[in-house]
Write an enzyme that holds these catalytic residues in place. Structure first.
Site, PDB file in Angstrom:
ATOM      1  N   GLY A 259       5.933   8.715   9.832  1.00 54.33           N
ATOM      2  CA  GLY A 259       4.832   7.816   9.485  1.00 54.33           C
ATOM      3  C   GLY A 259       4.961   7.309   8.065  1.00 54.33           C
ATOM      4  O   GLY A 259       5.558   7.970   7.210  1.00 54.33           O
TER       5      GLY A 259
ATOM      6  N   ALA B 158       9.125   3.473   5.331  1.00 46.22           N
ATOM      7  CA  ALA B 158       8.578   3.634   3.972  1.00 46.22           C
ATOM      8  C   ALA B 158       9.536   4.315   3.002  1.00 46.22           C
ATOM      9  O   ALA B 158       9.171   4.538   1.838  1.00 46.22           O
ATOM     10  CB  ALA B 158       7.226   4.371   3.970  1.00 46.22           C
ATOM     11  N   ALA B 159      10.772   4.624   3.419  1.00 40.85           N
ATOM     12  CA  ALA B 159      11.720   5.220   2.468  1.00 40.85           C
ATOM     13  C   ALA B 159      12.048   4.221   1.347  1.00 40.85           C
ATOM     14  O   ALA B 159      12.142   4.601   0.170  1.00 40.85           O
ATOM     15  CB  ALA B 159      12.985   5.663   3.192  1.00 40.85           C
ATOM     16  N   GLY B 160      12.186   2.956   1.707  1.00 43.95           N
ATOM     17  CA  GLY B 160      12.421   1.939   0.681  1.00 43.95           C
ATOM     18  C   GLY B 160      11.221   1.791  -0.240  1.00 43.95           C
ATOM     19  O   GLY B 160      11.360   1.542  -1.441  1.00 43.95           O
ATOM     20  N   ASP B 161      10.036   1.949   0.317  1.00 42.21           N
ATOM     21  CA  ASP B 161       8.815   1.841  -0.499  1.00 42.21           C
ATOM     22  C   ASP B 161       8.722   2.994  -1.498  1.00 42.21           C
ATOM     23  O   ASP B 161       8.382   2.791  -2.670  1.00 42.21           O
ATOM     24  CB  ASP B 161       7.576   1.835   0.404  1.00 42.21           C
TER      25      ASP B 161
ATOM     26  N   GLY C 164      20.905   2.900   1.734  1.00 35.84           N
ATOM     27  CA  GLY C 164      20.620   3.872   2.792  1.00 35.84           C
ATOM     28  C   GLY C 164      21.256   5.216   2.486  1.00 35.84           C
ATOM     29  O   GLY C 164      21.094   5.758   1.377  1.00 35.84           O
TER      30      GLY C 164
ATOM     31  N   ALA D 176       0.833  -1.211   0.000  1.00 34.37           N
ATOM     32  CA  ALA D 176       0.000   0.000   0.000  1.00 34.37           C
ATOM     33  C   ALA D 176       0.870   1.266   0.000  1.00 34.37           C
ATOM     34  O   ALA D 176       0.536   2.259  -0.655  1.00 34.37           O
ATOM     35  CB  ALA D 176      -0.928  -0.014   1.206  1.00 34.37           C
TER      36      ALA D 176
HETATM   37  O1  RIB Z   1       8.173  -0.544   4.608  1.00 30.85           O
HETATM   38  C1  RIB Z   1       7.485   0.006   5.683  1.00 30.85           C
HETATM   39  C2  RIB Z   1       6.304  -0.839   6.026  1.00 30.85           C
HETATM   40  O2  RIB Z   1       6.765  -2.087   6.490  1.00 30.85           O
HETATM   41  C3  RIB Z   1       5.436  -0.316   7.149  1.00 30.85           C
HETATM   42  O3  RIB Z   1       4.447   0.581   6.705  1.00 30.85           O
HETATM   43  C4  RIB Z   1       4.895  -1.571   7.780  1.00 30.85           C
HETATM   44  O4  RIB Z   1       3.538  -1.765   7.560  1.00 30.85           O
HETATM   45  C5  RIB Z   1       5.724  -2.708   7.216  1.00 30.85           C
HETATM   46  O5  RIB Z   1       5.030  -3.421   6.309  1.00 30.85           O
END
Ligand code: RIB
Length: 302
Positions: A286, A248-251, A221, A44
């Site tokens: 967050g 969530a930086a990787g996301d 990183g 997500a």
């Molecule tokens: O990559 C960060 C995410 O990892 C968080 O939002 C948490 O839900 C975990 O899945």
């Protein structure tokens, strides 16, 4: 269902976040700040990140049937994401992540997969053109590897696999064969290659070249990222930042990489963009609240 530019097949979690001075050692109890409930989950997060960067996005996944599911679905829809293939799983709890964020911005996460663990090949079939016709299909490992493999095989466009969380066993060959771009961090690369040591830029290049994937982008990183193909190995440095929360930086990195590729950039240029978006993400708190628009990336890194 209309084709999306980027389809994410992955997890949605409700993040239960506490700020702490340091994450506890085994057997240690630490006191932290007030509990925050924040939409998250690697899948997500990547969907919201790609949508905020301006892409047309669909999310394939599963949520439970409790209150948290309403929050997770609403968060995706608020950013204009197609949730027609986000299945509500009756009788199942949501995915939940317990996150402790240290004063230096680093974190420790425990995930209870809940409904994410019910995602299967049938869900990928049901998503149909959302997977088959997307320019990029973006995958992670917070849902069953069978579903990830089915999505990779059904994808008609570029397949990006972010092997996070780090796999506990070797990835199936019939999944790896379908991956166009693998995006591991240093820990994930070490696990995938059986390397027992610190992964620096030189070692990352050697390890990446040992994998049977034609393009590997290793996230490093604060040291940026390394783009490794048969033809080149390019180090992309990161801007210097003082992170407040790396969640969530990787996301956002993965989403920005997909965004760049959809816009026709080379892998190296897309990685330059991804490094900036990832760095900007660490400057706000967050998971999904921290994900920036392109204007916000410029403003945060100014
Ligand atoms: O990559 C960060 C995410 O990892 C968080 O939002 C948490 O839900 C975990 O899945």
């Amino acid at each position: 269902m209309t084709a999306s530019e980027i389809t994410i097949v992955g997890s949605a979690n409700l993040d239960l976040v506490v700020d702490v001075d340091h994450v506890p050692l085994v057997g240690e109890t630490v006191l932290g700040g007030d509990l925050r409930r924040i939409p998250g989950g690697k899948g997500a997060n990547q969907a919201v990140a790609a949508a905020r960067l301006g892409r047309r996005v669909a999310m394939v996944g599963r949520v439970g049937d409790d209150d948290g599911a309403t929050i997770l679905r609403a968060a995706l829809e608020h950013d204009g994401i197609d949730t027609t293939a986000l299945v509500t799983t009756s009788g199942s709890p949501n995915g939940v992540a317990l996150i402790a964020v240290q004063a230096d911005g680093d974190n420790a996460i425990v995930v209870s997969p809940g409904a994410n663990a019910r995602l299967g090949a049938g869900d990928i079939d049901a998503a149909g053109s959302l997977v088959a016709e997307a320019a990029v299909v973006l995958l992670q490992l917070e849902v069953p590897v069978e579903a990830v493999g089915a999505a990779a095989r059904a994808a008609g466009g570029t397949v990006i696999l972010n092997p996070a969380p780090a796999p506990v066993s070797a990835l199936p060959d019939d999944l790896v064969d379908e991956v166009d771009v693998l995006v591991p961090n240093q820990t994930e690369l070490a696990l995938l290659t059986g390397f027992d040591g610190d992964v620096d830029v030189e070692i990352a290049t050697r390890l990446a070249r040992s994998l049977p994937v034609s393009a590997v982008v290793v996230t490093l990183g604060a040291d940026g990222a390394m783009v490794v193909t048969a033809a080149e190995a390019v180090h992309v440095p990161a801007p210097t930042v003082a992170p407040v929360d790396t969640t969530a930086a990787g996301d956002s990195f993965c989403a920005a990489l997909a965004d760049g590729l959809v816009r026709g950039e080379t892998l190296v240029d897309a990685t330059r963009w991804a490094v900036r978006v990832g760095a900007a993400t660490t400057l706000r708190r967050g998971a999904q609240p921290s994900l920036p628009t392109p204007d916000e990336v410029d403003r945060l890194l100014r």
